[in-house]
Write a protein that holds these residues in place. Structure first.
Motif, PDB file in Angstrom:
ATOM      1  N   TYR A  49       0.839  -1.194   0.000  1.00 18.72           N
ATOM      2  CA  TYR A  49       0.000   0.000   0.000  1.00 18.72           C
ATOM      3  C   TYR A  49       0.874   1.245   0.000  1.00 18.72           C
ATOM      4  CZ  TYR A  49       0.957  -0.454   5.032  1.00 18.72           C
ATOM      5  OH  TYR A  49       1.576  -0.619   6.243  1.00 18.72           O
ATOM      6  N   ASN A  50       0.264   2.358  -0.360  1.00 21.36           N
ATOM      7  CA  ASN A  50       0.956   3.645  -0.334  1.00 21.36           C
ATOM      8  C   ASN A  50       0.676   4.337   0.990  1.00 21.36           C
ATOM      9  OD1 ASN A  50       1.894   3.459  -3.059  1.00 21.36           O
ATOM     10  ND2 ASN A  50      -0.160   4.008  -3.757  1.00 21.36           N
ATOM     11  N   LEU A  51       1.732   4.664   1.727  1.00 20.63           N
ATOM     12  CA  LEU A  51       1.577   5.386   2.988  1.00 20.63           C
ATOM     13  C   LEU A  51       1.796   6.872   2.722  1.00 20.63           C
ATOM     14  CD1 LEU A  51       1.186   5.304   6.069  1.00 20.63           C
ATOM     15  CD2 LEU A  51       3.676   5.094   6.284  1.00 20.63           C
ATOM     16  N   VAL A  52       0.806   7.687   3.074  1.00 22.65           N
ATOM     17  CA  VAL A  52       0.860   9.123   2.825  1.00 22.65           C
ATOM     18  C   VAL A  52       0.811   9.849   4.160  1.00 22.65           C
ATOM     19  CG1 VAL A  52      -0.231  11.101   1.705  1.00 22.65           C
ATOM     20  CG2 VAL A  52      -0.295   8.833   0.612  1.00 22.65           C
ATOM     21  N   GLU A  53       1.872  10.588   4.479  1.00 19.05           N
ATOM     22  CA  GLU A  53       1.889  11.440   5.664  1.00 19.05           C
ATOM     23  C   GLU A  53       1.162  12.737   5.306  1.00 19.05           C
ATOM     24  OE1 GLU A  53       3.153  10.822   8.613  1.00 19.05           O
ATOM     25  OE2 GLU A  53       4.273   8.962   8.274  1.00 19.05           O
ATOM     26  N   PHE A 295      -7.524   3.921   6.102  1.00 14.55           N
ATOM     27  CA  PHE A 295      -7.234   2.873   5.125  1.00 14.55           C
ATOM     28  C   PHE A 295      -8.256   2.963   3.998  1.00 14.55           C
ATOM     29  CE2 PHE A 295      -5.148   1.543   8.912  1.00 14.55           C
ATOM     30  CZ  PHE A 295      -4.092   0.724   8.543  1.00 14.55           C
ATOM     31  N   ARG A 296      -7.779   3.029   2.760  1.00 12.53           N
ATOM     32  CA  ARG A 296      -8.662   3.201   1.604  1.00 12.53           C
ATOM     33  C   ARG A 296      -8.249   2.249   0.497  1.00 12.53           C
ATOM     34  NH1 ARG A 296      -9.427   9.206   0.103  1.00 12.53           N
ATOM     35  NH2 ARG A 296     -10.685   8.979   2.005  1.00 12.53           N
ATOM     36  N   MET A 297      -9.217   1.522  -0.038  1.00 12.84           N
ATOM     37  CA  MET A 297      -8.930   0.596  -1.135  1.00 12.84           C
ATOM     38  C   MET A 297      -8.597   1.368  -2.407  1.00 12.84           C
ATOM     39  SD  MET A 297      -9.083  -2.322   0.232  1.00 12.84           S
ATOM     40  CE  MET A 297      -8.928  -3.311  -1.259  1.00 12.84           C
ATOM     41  N   GLY A 298      -7.890   0.701  -3.324  1.00 11.62           N
ATOM     42  CA  GLY A 298      -7.516   1.334  -4.574  1.00 11.62           C
ATOM     43  C   GLY A 298      -8.723   1.669  -5.437  1.00 11.62           C
ATOM     44  N   THR A 301      -7.683   3.741 -11.904  1.00 12.51           N
ATOM     45  CA  THR A 301      -6.417   3.322 -12.509  1.00 12.51           C
ATOM     46  C   THR A 301      -5.341   3.044 -11.464  1.00 12.51           C
ATOM     47  OG1 THR A 301      -5.761   5.649 -12.752  1.00 12.51           O
ATOM     48  CG2 THR A 301      -6.909   4.619 -14.617  1.00 12.51           C
ATOM     49  N   ASN A 302      -5.637   3.297 -10.202  1.00  7.04           N
ATOM     50  CA  ASN A 302      -4.664   3.049  -9.133  1.00  7.04           C
ATOM     51  C   ASN A 302      -5.216   1.982  -8.199  1.00  7.04           C
ATOM     52  OD1 ASN A 302      -2.541   3.190  -7.329  1.00  7.04           O
ATOM     53  ND2 ASN A 302      -3.336   4.994  -6.269  1.00  7.04           N
ATOM     54  N   PRO A 303      -4.970   0.694  -8.519  1.00  2.00           N
ATOM     55  CA  PRO A 303      -5.541  -0.377  -7.704  1.00  2.00           C
ATOM     56  C   PRO A 303      -4.854  -0.570  -6.360  1.00  2.00           C
ATOM     57  CG  PRO A 303      -4.132  -1.297  -9.405  1.00  2.00           C
ATOM     58  CD  PRO A 303      -4.167   0.187  -9.642  1.00  2.00           C
ATOM     59  N   LYS A 304      -3.721   0.078  -6.143  1.00  7.67           N
ATOM     60  CA  LYS A 304      -2.987  -0.099  -4.899  1.00  7.67           C
ATOM     61  C   LYS A 304      -3.663   0.680  -3.766  1.00  7.67           C
ATOM     62  CE  LYS A 304       1.825  -0.298  -3.302  1.00  7.67           C
ATOM     63  NZ  LYS A 304       3.226   0.028  -3.623  1.00  7.67           N
ATOM     64  N   PRO A 305      -3.933   0.028  -2.636  1.00  7.85           N
ATOM     65  CA  PRO A 305      -4.576   0.729  -1.520  1.00  7.85           C
ATOM     66  C   PRO A 305      -3.702   1.863  -0.993  1.00  7.85           C
ATOM     67  CG  PRO A 305      -4.684  -1.653  -1.223  1.00  7.85           C
ATOM     68  CD  PRO A 305      -3.737  -1.397  -2.355  1.00  7.85           C
ATOM     69  N   THR A 306      -4.343   2.782  -0.299  1.00 10.68           N
ATOM     70  CA  THR A 306      -3.669   3.938   0.276  1.00 10.68           C
ATOM     71  C   THR A 306      -3.949   3.993   1.774  1.00 10.68           C
ATOM     72  OG1 THR A 306      -3.851   5.198  -1.777  1.00 10.68           O
ATOM     73  CG2 THR A 306      -3.476   6.471   0.236  1.00 10.68           C
ATOM     74  N   VAL A 307      -2.921   4.351   2.541  1.00 10.70           N
ATOM     75  CA  VAL A 307      -3.072   4.579   3.977  1.00 10.70           C
ATOM     76  C   VAL A 307      -2.645   6.012   4.269  1.00 10.70           C
ATOM     77  CG1 VAL A 307      -2.382   3.886   6.295  1.00 10.70           C
ATOM     78  CG2 VAL A 307      -2.625   2.151   4.499  1.00 10.70           C
ATOM     79  N   LEU A 308      -3.565   6.791   4.812  1.00 12.68           N
ATOM     80  CA  LEU A 308      -3.278   8.166   5.198  1.00 12.68           C
ATOM     81  C   LEU A 308      -2.942   8.197   6.683  1.00 12.68           C
ATOM     82  CD1 LEU A 308      -6.298   9.957   3.449  1.00 12.68           C
ATOM     83  CD2 LEU A 308      -4.106   9.295   2.456  1.00 12.68           C
ATOM     84  N   ARG A 309      -1.872   8.908   7.038  1.00 13.74           N
ATOM     85  CA  ARG A 309      -1.504   9.034   8.455  1.00 13.74           C
ATOM     86  C   ARG A 309      -1.566  10.494   8.858  1.00 13.74           C
ATOM     87  NH1 ARG A 309       3.003  10.736  11.133  1.00 13.74           N
ATOM     88  NH2 ARG A 309       3.199  10.034  13.284  1.00 13.74           N
ATOM     89  N   LEU A 310      -2.203  10.740  10.014  1.00  9.58           N
ATOM     90  CA  LEU A 310      -2.352  12.097  10.522  1.00  9.58           C
ATOM     91  C   LEU A 310      -1.841  12.147  11.956  1.00  9.58           C
ATOM     92  CD1 LEU A 310      -3.550  14.787   9.492  1.00  9.58           C
ATOM     93  CD2 LEU A 310      -5.644  14.207  10.702  1.00  9.58           C
ATOM     94  N   MET A 325     -11.541  14.151   3.012  1.00  9.92           N
ATOM     95  CA  MET A 325     -12.850  13.542   2.760  1.00  9.92           C
ATOM     96  C   MET A 325     -12.817  12.053   3.078  1.00  9.92           C
ATOM     97  SD  MET A 325     -15.129  13.523  -0.726  1.00  9.92           S
ATOM     98  CE  MET A 325     -16.739  12.719  -0.762  1.00  9.92           C
ATOM     99  N   ILE A 326     -13.809  11.598   3.844  1.00 11.80           N
ATOM    100  CA  ILE A 326     -13.964  10.171   4.119  1.00 11.80           C
ATOM    101  C   ILE A 326     -14.956   9.598   3.113  1.00 11.80           C
ATOM    102  CG2 ILE A 326     -14.778   8.450   5.787  1.00 11.80           C
ATOM    103  CD1 ILE A 326     -12.096   9.671   6.462  1.00 11.80           C
ATOM    104  N   LYS A 327     -14.539   8.527   2.433  1.00  7.52           N
ATOM    105  CA  LYS A 327     -15.370   7.910   1.410  1.00  7.52           C
ATOM    106  C   LYS A 327     -16.034   6.651   1.964  1.00  7.52           C
ATOM    107  CE  LYS A 327     -12.508   9.527  -2.457  1.00  7.52           C
ATOM    108  NZ  LYS A 327     -11.800   9.118  -3.687  1.00  7.52           N
ATOM    109  N   PRO A 328     -17.148   6.223   1.341  1.00 12.86           N
ATOM    110  CA  PRO A 328     -17.752   4.956   1.754  1.00 12.86           C
ATOM    111  C   PRO A 328     -16.739   3.817   1.692  1.00 12.86           C
ATOM    112  CG  PRO A 328     -19.218   6.143   0.276  1.00 12.86           C
ATOM    113  CD  PRO A 328     -17.931   6.901   0.283  1.00 12.86           C
TER     114      PRO A 328
END
Length: 363
Positions: A49-53, A295-298, A301-310, A325-328
């Motif tokens: 997954y992609n970790l985004v600070e 935690f957000r699923m891909g 065109t970007n199937p790789k999940p993303t993890v946002l850290r705050l 924004m929080i998505k379903p």
């Protein structure tokens, strides 16, 4: 506060072994009970997954969009040309102005001859001197013209008027997540989507949690009910079906939050701060404010999940949380503080020592 205990030498080795064993279990990771992974594991094991600070430079792609303006336009109901179908009830007025004594039907001056007929399951009606005629799919004007043609030659001066008094062809079905589902007539005038839902008692959930499906027999349209209220209303065609159901507007809250579990998004354009507030916020006794993750699923065109850290220790993080924004189907996970994890390791050791003292094991 726990007082220091005088432990006899013969028990020191056992206690030391117990403490080392507890620490060893903690180091294994996953042995101690917990709601999810440790903060350090999330930050290091990121191959899948992609970790985004989240900070001022990275927040852009995850910000909420602008609130859509309310539309000024309104739906203008225009009476459509109803097509008859089986089950419709017709009131037929026939007047005959032939000379008195030769008229088959009453003259207009006396109110004419009133006949009521239902279209049967084969789409047919039956009238005196007209016989059985197929009328399904016709308009009222076409039925009037058909009756006049059938009576031509039978009487000299006939007039007809056909009125729809019980309609299936002109009604609208409303079903699903409404308070009073049913079929509603358009005899008093055309129905808009809001008219039909209001006649059914309105939705049973908050507008942003309701999806509306409109079926006309030839096409299907879907809306969020909040968008309908904002001006996306429409006139319904006769014999339409309107189905309201729960929109999949949910997220999962895990870890050190007040009320973990599967929750409805509190609004259509929910921020991270709104979502945290709806689950009671961070649990102060054990939450690690530096370990707030989304935690957000891909997607697309970007199937790789993303993890946002705050990092909520940063004062600016409150503003970031208001913008994210929080998505379903997102998962919000708050990790435990390090001291809380350490207390879970130490607690069994201390309890063992207290139990031994209470039972006289150290005498």
């Amino acid at each position: 506060m726990i007082k220091s205990l005088a432990v006899p030498p013969k028990f020191k080795l056992k206690l030391a072994a117990l403490a080392l064993a507890s620490l060893g279990l903690a180091g294994c990771g996953g042995t101690l009970s917990g709601a999810g992974p440790y903060k350090g594991d999330i930050e290091t094991k990121n191959e899948s997954y992609n970790l985004v600070e989240i900070n001022a430079n990275t927040i852009g792609p995850y910000m909420r969009g602008a609130v859509r303006p309310v539309q000024a336009s309104i739906a203008k109901p225009v009476a459509p040309s109803a097509r008859l179908m089986a089950g419709d009830i017709l009131n037929v007025l026939i007047t005959d102005n032939a000379p008195e004594g030769s008229a088959l039907f009453a003259p207009l001056s006396s109110g004419g001859t009133q006949l009521k007929t239902r279209i049967d399951d084969q789409g047919m009606i039956s009238l005196p001197y007209v016989g059985r005629q197929f009328v399904a799919g016709m308009t009222l004007n076409q039925v009037e013209e058909m009756i006049r043609k059938q009576l031509k030659g039978v009487t000299t001066d006939v007039q007809t008027h056909v009125e729809l008094v019980g309609d299936l062809s002109g009604s609208v079905l409303v079903a699903g997540a409404v308070k009073s589902p049913g079929r509603f007539s358009t005899l008093q005038g055309p129905l808009t989507l809001l008219d039909a839902v209001n006649q059914a008692g309105g939705p049973v959930m908050e507008p942003h949690l309701v999806n509306v499906t409109v079926r006309t027999g030839s096409q299907v349209q879907q809306f969020n009910y909040e968008d309908v209220l904002a001006g996306n209303n429409m006139v319904l065609r006769p014999n339409s079906e309107v189905v309201l159901d729960r929109a999949r507007q949910r997220f999962v809250a895990m870890g050190a939050v007040g009320e973990p579990g599967l929750k409805d998004l509190p609004a259509q354009n929910t921020s991270l701060l709104d979502a945290l507030g709806s689950v009671g916020g961070l649990r102060e006794a054990n939450a690690n404010p530096e370990g707030v993750f989304v935690f957000r699923m891909g997607e697309g065109t970007n199937p790789k999940p993303t993890v946002l850290r705050l990092d909520m220790r940063d004062p600016a993080a409150v503003f970031y949380a208001r913008q994210i924004m929080i998505k379903p189907d997102d998962t919000i996970y708050v990790t435990n503080a390090a001291i809380y994890e350490w207390q879970k390791v130490i607690s069994p050791v201390v309890q063992t020592m207290l139990l031994g003292r209470a039972t006289g094991a150290y005498k």
